[in-house]
Design an enzyme around this catalytic site. Structure first.
Site, PDB file in Angstrom:
ATOM      1  N   VAL A  14       0.832  -1.196  -0.025  1.00  7.94           N
ATOM      2  CA  VAL A  14      -0.060   0.021   0.032  1.00  7.94           C
ATOM      3  C   VAL A  14       0.866   1.227   0.175  1.00  7.94           C
ATOM      4  O   VAL A  14       0.700   1.979  -1.077  1.00  7.94           O
ATOM      5  CB  VAL A  14      -1.007  -0.054   1.245  1.00  7.94           C
ATOM      6  CG1 VAL A  14      -1.707   1.244   1.472  1.00  7.94           C
ATOM      7  CG2 VAL A  14      -1.998  -0.969   0.918  1.00  7.94           C
ATOM      8  N   ASP A  32      10.285   3.127   6.621  1.00  4.95           N
ATOM      9  CA  ASP A  32       9.978   1.797   6.862  1.00  4.95           C
ATOM     10  C   ASP A  32      11.137   1.375   7.811  1.00  4.95           C
ATOM     11  O   ASP A  32      12.395   1.861   7.837  1.00  4.95           O
ATOM     12  CB  ASP A  32       9.983   1.058   5.655  1.00  4.95           C
ATOM     13  CG  ASP A  32       9.287  -0.302   5.733  1.00  4.95           C
ATOM     14  OD1 ASP A  32       8.187  -0.417   4.880  1.00  4.95           O
ATOM     15  OD2 ASP A  32       9.657  -1.158   6.569  1.00  4.95           O
ATOM     16  N   ARG A  37      14.383  -3.586   2.814  1.00  4.51           N
ATOM     17  CA  ARG A  37      13.251  -2.785   1.921  1.00  4.51           C
ATOM     18  C   ARG A  37      14.051  -1.547   1.261  1.00  4.51           C
ATOM     19  O   ARG A  37      13.862  -1.274   0.442  1.00  4.51           O
ATOM     20  CB  ARG A  37      12.083  -3.068   2.511  1.00  4.51           C
ATOM     21  CG  ARG A  37      11.022  -2.117   1.841  1.00  4.51           C
ATOM     22  CD  ARG A  37      10.171  -3.151   0.983  1.00  4.51           C
ATOM     23  NE  ARG A  37       8.991  -2.294   0.374  1.00  4.51           N
ATOM     24  CZ  ARG A  37       8.473  -2.357  -0.834  1.00  4.51           C
ATOM     25  NH1 ARG A  37       9.230  -3.550  -1.782  1.00  4.51           N
ATOM     26  NH2 ARG A  37       7.465  -1.999  -1.275  1.00  4.51           N
ATOM     27  N   THR A  91      -1.935  -4.477   9.366  1.00  2.00           N
ATOM     28  CA  THR A  91      -3.003  -4.670  10.438  1.00  2.00           C
ATOM     29  C   THR A  91      -3.596  -6.348  10.151  1.00  2.00           C
ATOM     30  O   THR A  91      -4.448  -6.563   9.711  1.00  2.00           O
ATOM     31  CB  THR A  91      -4.236  -3.620  10.300  1.00  2.00           C
ATOM     32  OG1 THR A  91      -4.823  -3.738   9.187  1.00  2.00           O
ATOM     33  CG2 THR A  91      -3.998  -2.439  10.581  1.00  2.00           C
ATOM     34  N   THR A 126      -6.321  -0.855   7.302  1.00  2.00           N
ATOM     35  CA  THR A 126      -7.745  -1.343   7.399  1.00  2.00           C
ATOM     36  C   THR A 126      -7.605  -1.809   8.863  1.00  2.00           C
ATOM     37  O   THR A 126      -6.945  -2.407   9.449  1.00  2.00           O
ATOM     38  CB  THR A 126      -8.123  -2.678   6.742  1.00  2.00           C
ATOM     39  OG1 THR A 126      -7.521  -2.511   5.247  1.00  2.00           O
ATOM     40  CG2 THR A 126      -9.374  -2.911   6.633  1.00  2.00           C
ATOM     41  N   CYS A 266      -5.926  -9.027   3.380  1.00  3.61           N
ATOM     42  CA  CYS A 266      -7.368  -8.244   3.352  1.00  3.61           C
ATOM     43  C   CYS A 266      -8.606  -9.033   3.571  1.00  3.61           C
ATOM     44  O   CYS A 266      -8.936  -9.130   4.738  1.00  3.61           O
ATOM     45  CB  CYS A 266      -7.198  -7.415   2.185  1.00  3.61           C
ATOM     46  SG  CYS A 266      -6.031  -6.290   2.176  1.00  3.61           S
ATOM     47  N   ARG A 337       1.240 -13.792   1.727  1.00  5.40           N
ATOM     48  CA  ARG A 337       0.777 -13.697   3.147  1.00  5.40           C
ATOM     49  C   ARG A 337      -0.728 -14.462   3.293  1.00  5.40           C
ATOM     50  O   ARG A 337      -1.450 -14.005   2.376  1.00  5.40           O
ATOM     51  CB  ARG A 337       0.834 -12.037   3.563  1.00  5.40           C
ATOM     52  CG  ARG A 337       1.948 -11.581   3.559  1.00  5.40           C
ATOM     53  CD  ARG A 337       2.068 -10.032   3.830  1.00  5.40           C
ATOM     54  NE  ARG A 337       1.165  -9.518   2.681  1.00  5.40           N
ATOM     55  CZ  ARG A 337       0.946  -8.250   2.654  1.00  5.40           C
ATOM     56  NH1 ARG A 337       1.092  -7.560   3.787  1.00  5.40           N
ATOM     57  NH2 ARG A 337       0.364  -7.659   1.449  1.00  5.40           N
TER      58      ARG A 337
HETATM   59  N1  LIG Z   1      -2.135  -5.436   0.118  1.00  3.03           N
HETATM   60  C1  LIG Z   1      -3.339  -4.957   0.069  1.00  3.03           C
HETATM   61  O1  LIG Z   1      -3.774  -5.239  -1.161  1.00  3.03           O
HETATM   62  C2  LIG Z   1      -4.250  -3.829   0.654  1.00  3.03           C
HETATM   63  C3  LIG Z   1      -5.107  -3.350   0.006  1.00  3.03           C
HETATM   64  C4  LIG Z   1      -5.867  -2.216   0.767  1.00  3.03           C
HETATM   65  C5  LIG Z   1      -5.546  -2.101   2.172  1.00  3.03           C
HETATM   66  N2  LIG Z   1      -4.477  -2.637   2.993  1.00  3.03           N
HETATM   67  C6  LIG Z   1      -4.225  -2.581   4.064  1.00  3.03           C
HETATM   68  O2  LIG Z   1      -3.122  -1.774   4.244  1.00  3.03           O
HETATM   69  C7  LIG Z   1      -2.307  -1.850   5.292  1.00  3.03           C
HETATM   70  C8  LIG Z   1      -0.751  -2.179   4.967  1.00  3.03           C
HETATM   71  O3  LIG Z   1      -0.883  -3.397   4.058  1.00  3.03           O
HETATM   72  P1  LIG Z   1      -0.002  -3.722   3.211  1.00  3.03           P
HETATM   73  O4  LIG Z   1      -0.163  -4.863   2.190  1.00  3.03           O
HETATM   74  O5  LIG Z   1       0.768  -2.676   2.471  1.00  3.03           O
HETATM   75  O6  LIG Z   1       1.288  -4.226   4.248  1.00  3.03           O
HETATM   76  P2  LIG Z   1       2.870  -4.746   3.821  1.00  3.03           P
HETATM   77  O7  LIG Z   1       3.384  -5.732   4.959  1.00  3.03           O
HETATM   78  O8  LIG Z   1       3.197  -5.032   2.472  1.00  3.03           O
HETATM   79  O9  LIG Z   1       3.735  -3.340   4.156  1.00  3.03           O
HETATM   80  C9  LIG Z   1       3.827  -2.677   5.564  1.00  3.03           C
HETATM   81  C10 LIG Z   1       5.090  -2.232   5.544  1.00  3.03           C
HETATM   82  O10 LIG Z   1       5.148  -1.469   6.888  1.00  3.03           O
HETATM   83  C11 LIG Z   1       6.333  -1.624   7.384  1.00  3.03           C
HETATM   84  N3  LIG Z   1       6.227  -1.554   8.973  1.00  3.03           N
HETATM   85  C12 LIG Z   1       5.663  -2.374   9.575  1.00  3.03           C
HETATM   86  N4  LIG Z   1       5.660  -1.574  11.161  1.00  3.03           N
HETATM   87  C13 LIG Z   1       6.310  -0.459  10.831  1.00  3.03           C
HETATM   88  C14 LIG Z   1       6.481   0.566  11.846  1.00  3.03           C
HETATM   89  N5  LIG Z   1       6.307   0.554  13.048  1.00  3.03           N
HETATM   90  N6  LIG Z   1       7.139   1.567  11.294  1.00  3.03           N
HETATM   91  C15 LIG Z   1       7.341   1.781   9.895  1.00  3.03           C
HETATM   92  N7  LIG Z   1       7.095   0.697   8.941  1.00  3.03           N
HETATM   93  C16 LIG Z   1       6.798  -0.386   9.523  1.00  3.03           C
HETATM   94  C17 LIG Z   1       6.800  -2.833   6.915  1.00  3.03           C
HETATM   95  O11 LIG Z   1       8.111  -3.242   7.134  1.00  3.03           O
HETATM   96  C18 LIG Z   1       6.127  -3.202   5.786  1.00  3.03           C
HETATM   97  O12 LIG Z   1       7.328  -2.921   4.590  1.00  3.03           O
HETATM   98  C19 LIG Z   1      -2.707  -3.060   5.972  1.00  3.03           C
HETATM   99  O13 LIG Z   1      -3.802  -2.386   6.854  1.00  3.03           O
HETATM  100  C20 LIG Z   1      -3.848  -3.637   4.977  1.00  3.03           C
HETATM  101  O14 LIG Z   1      -5.100  -4.419   5.471  1.00  3.03           O
HETATM  102  C21 LIG Z   1      -3.779  -3.728   1.946  1.00  3.03           C
END
Ligand SMILES: NC(=O)c1ccc[n+]([C@@H]2O[C@H](COP(=O)([O-])OP(=O)(O)OC[C@H]3O[C@@H](n4cnc5c(N)ncnc54)[C@H](O)[C@@H]3O)[C@@H](O)[C@H]2O)c1
Length: 427
Positions: A14, A32, A37, A91, A126, A266, A337
């Site tokens: 995201v 991050d 990464r 989340t 989310t 999700c 995941r």
């Molecule tokens: N992947 C999807 O398709 C999607 C779509 C819509 C919404 N979401 C929501 O968006 C959110 C993020 O999802 P994602 O898929 O991008 O997750 P992800 O795991 O791909 O990325 C999250 C990133 O956050 C970093 N991170 C974790 N804790 C951290 C912190 N304390 N400080 C800084 N960086 C930190 C991780 O290292 C990782 O690179 C979630 O709530 C998810 O439900 C995801």
């Protein structure tokens, strides 16, 4: 007037596409905690494959400045100067399917430590309705010593991207926005509207925006659970579910959902957030959790169908060689995941089968690390007693099944993508 500067906290599926998009119009700092990464991104490589190398490189800058562009870092001082903080951290749920807010709390502590008067913190992760104001804002207040809606403000704008989907990219998906006051809502909306070409929908409150996101995914989960149930029923009746769905789909308002495994970060997770919050209010969700139960049971079901099929062909189950095609949670994407292909694999192993996993998209190290499973990226030069397609990666359409099937062998297609003459049974 000072130029707006945006920090994006969490550069995953995201955060990175969003950071890249904002960087075309604003100075953006991507933060991050994963240093690997960060160094990959700064070299122009996105391992999630959401942003192609050229597009990423076109916005990267060497350091934080007031010029438009993206600088990625794990150093806190680099985000000090920003006035918008957008949080896009995971989340997940724990093994008992309870929401885990730790990354969100930790990211809020990070932002709280650099928060200044006038700043706006926007959450994109989310969550359940109320999480931003009840869980995250108190952390920002505690760490920063500032007062909410007086010194600093908040917004919530859920992300709707679909990993691996190169058509519906972040700027092309209408975005819901919200703010902690009507004026801040408008500001948050203006910020997103400046880059989201599909436009925005300004929700009246943060809770409305949070609830909207969580029900979008819960609705999908329930709809898929319904067709999964249909697949089980029609299988008993020896009726082809896909033929039924095609026939019913000729009606204008029949919804085009397909049966399958529901994994990922999700759809298989978010309904638990809503369910948990509902329970806190004394309401025990029936439909939401029934959908979860049904979808979570599909891996076991697929494996039992494969085994029955093998028995019907007189194939010995113990030590049978089974090839599973696909371990990512969805097609043409490296995301493993919460993939439910692992449920199929675990159940097949329980029956005594010997499972080989072929996935040209999945990172073998990640699969080993996450699931303690060995996967391979090239099709093995071997023959199998059963082949189970669990993910519709485009590469699987080019497989010559005659080359990998034993004389007596079965092919099971969870995704209904292989032609009829190859497949013995589909979900
Ligand atoms: N992947 C999807 O398709 C999607 C779509 C819509 C919404 N979401 C929501 O968006 C959110 C993020 O999802 P994602 O898929 O991008 O997750 P992800 O795991 O791909 O990325 C999250 C990133 O956050 C970093 N991170 C974790 N804790 C951290 C912190 N304390 N400080 C800084 N960086 C930190 C991780 O290292 C990782 O690179 C979630 O709530 C998810 O439900 C995801």
């Amino acid at each position: 007037m000072k130029k707006d500067k945006i920090a994006i906290i969490g550069l995953g599926y995201v955060g990175l596409p969003l950071a890249r998009l904002f960087a075309t119009k604003f100075p953006v700092v991507g933060f991050d905690i994963n240093s690997k990464r960060i160094s990959e991104l700064m070299s122009g490589l996105d391992a999630t494959l959401e942003v192609d190398n050229e597009t990423l490189k076109s916005v990267l800058v060497d350091d934080v400045s007031d010029a438009n562009g993206l600088y990625c870092t794990n150093q806190l001082e680099k985000i000090k100067d920003c006035n918008y903080y957008i949080i896009t951290v995971p989340t997940p749920v724990d093994k008992n399917n309870r929401p885990v807010l730790t990354p969100l709390i930790k990211a809020s502590e990070t932002v709280g430590s650099v928060l200044k008067k006038g700043d706006i913190v926007i959450y994109e992760s989310t969550v359940y309705p109320g999480a931003t104001e009840e869980e995250c804002i108190p952390v920002l207040e505690r760490v920063s010593g500032l007062v909410f809606n007086q010194d600093f403000f908040a917004g919530y704008s859920p992300e709707r991207i679909n990993p691996g989907d190169k058509e519906h990219t972040v700027e092309k998906i209408l975005k819901v926005t919200s703010g902690s006051t009507p004026a801040i809502g408008q500001k948050v909306d203006d910020l997103y509207r400046s880059v989201i070409t599909a436009g925005t929908h300004l929700a009246p409150t943060i809770k409305v925006a949070e609830a909207a996101k969580v029900i979008e995914n819960s609705q999908r989960d329930i709809n898929i659970a319904f067709v999964n149930e249909l697949a089980k029923i029609f299988n008993l009746m020896d009726i082809n579910t896909h033929d039924v769905l095609e026939a019913a789909g000729s009606k204008w308002n029949f919804l085009p959902f397909k049966p399958g495994l529901v994994g990922g970060h999700c759809i298989g997770v978010d309904p638990y957030y809503l369910a948990q919050k509902a329970q806190e209010y004394g309401y025990h969700p029936e439909i939401i959790l029934a959908g979860r139960r049904l979808n979570d049971s599909m891996g076991q079901y697929v494996a039992s169908e494969v085994i029955k099929l093998m028995i019907s062909e007189d194939i010995r189950i113990k030590d049978a060689k089974v090839l599973v095609l696909g371990i990512t949670f969805k097609e043409n994407c490296p995301d493993v995941r919460n993939t439910k292909a692992v449920d199929v694999i675990a159940a097949l192993k329980e029956y005594g089968a010997n499972v080989t996993i072929f996935d040209p998209w999945a990172n073998e190290e990640e699969v080993l690390h996450e699931y303690n499973l060995k996967s391979i990226r090239t099709l093995p030069n071997e023959k199998f007693d059963a082949i189970v397609l669990t993910v519709s990666h485009k590469e699987f359409l080019n497989i010559d099944f005659s080359q990998i099937k034993n004389k007596k062998a079965v092919v099971y297609d969870v995704k209904n993508i292989l032609s009829e003459n190859i497949v013995d049974k589909r979900l």
